[in-house]
Design a protein around this motif. Structure first.
Motif, PDB file in Angstrom:
ATOM      1  N   SER A  96     -20.869  58.966  93.090  1.00 41.49           N
ATOM      2  CA  SER A  96     -20.430  58.765  94.468  1.00 41.49           C
ATOM      3  C   SER A  96     -21.447  59.371  95.428  1.00 41.49           C
ATOM      4  CB  SER A  96     -19.067  59.424  94.678  1.00 41.49           C
ATOM      5  OG  SER A  96     -19.203  60.833  94.710  1.00 41.49           O
TER       6      SER A  96
ATOM      7  N   TYR B 197     -14.056  62.810  92.838  1.00 42.79           N
ATOM      8  CA  TYR B 197     -14.025  62.123  91.541  1.00 42.79           C
ATOM      9  C   TYR B 197     -12.612  62.090  90.976  1.00 42.79           C
ATOM     10  CZ  TYR B 197     -19.024  61.516  90.562  1.00 42.79           C
ATOM     11  OH  TYR B 197     -20.327  61.107  90.574  1.00 42.79           O
TER      12      TYR B 197
ATOM     13  N   ILE C  45     -16.481  66.642  85.031  1.00 42.71           N
ATOM     14  CA  ILE C  45     -16.889  65.266  85.332  1.00 42.71           C
ATOM     15  C   ILE C  45     -17.433  64.581  84.080  1.00 42.71           C
ATOM     16  CG2 ILE C  45     -18.486  63.817  86.667  1.00 42.71           C
ATOM     17  CD1 ILE C  45     -16.072  65.028  88.241  1.00 42.71           C
TER      18      ILE C  45
END
Length: 178
Positions: A120, A166, A103
């Motif tokens: 998120s 993601y 990420i």
């Protein structure tokens, strides 16, 4: 340097002390409780620095970079310690840390292309579950062993789900690189 950035730096400074007390046993039976207090305080600075930065419009490039890095360092330090303490299997820790690297890399590529990838609901849930899991594993209360096991699996599942979320939501970021 503004207050939110000072809190972020404080969180990074707290990490070696947290690790020391968690692993060394220097304080005897109190050492795990000292580690727990340090971890909880460091976790609170994470919430506090973001709140203050948004409230007072003190968002900086330094904060955007260091705040998530400080969070990852804190959580990853705890998880690695748990492998050493035989509280978590290494394969679980590898999955969780790999997600953080993936990420972070994704966000870096997106940032280079002028895209901001916001956290998120899945990512926030993952973070909360990991923090609670870490606190309970540090406390090591035998009566909560079943709850600890459930939270370990919840944190792992939320880690994987948030990664998939993601990647799916931001798959266009990958197509930007040639």
């Amino acid at each position: 340097m503004n207050l939110p950035n000072k809190l972020t730096i404080l969180r990074v400074i707290m990490i070696p002390f947290f690790v020391f007390f968690l692993l060394s046993g220097v304080g005897g039976s109190a050492s795990k409780w000292i580690a727990l207090v340090i971890f909880a305080a460091a976790s609170i600075t994470d919430t506090l620095d973001g709140y203050i930065a948004r409230r007072d419009n003190l968002i900086t490039d330094f904060g955007k970079f260091m705040d998530p890095l400080a969070d990852k360092l804190l959580v990853c330090s705890a998880l690695i310690c748990f492998v050493e303490l035989d509280k978590l299997p290494a394969w679980m820790v590898i999955i969780i840390i790999a997600r953080e690297f993936i990420i972070s890399g994704f966000r870096l590529v997106a940032s280079d292309n002028g895209i901001v990838i916001a956290a998120s609901w899945w990512g926030k849930s993952k973070t909360i579950s990991q923090m609670i899991m870490i606190i309970l594993l540090i406390a090591d209360i035998p009566a909560l062993s079943v709850l600890n096991t459930v939270l370990i699996w919840v944190a792992l599942i939320l880690t994987v789900v948030s990664l998939i979320d993601y990647l799916v939501k931001n798959k266009n970021v990958l197509s930007m690189q040639n």
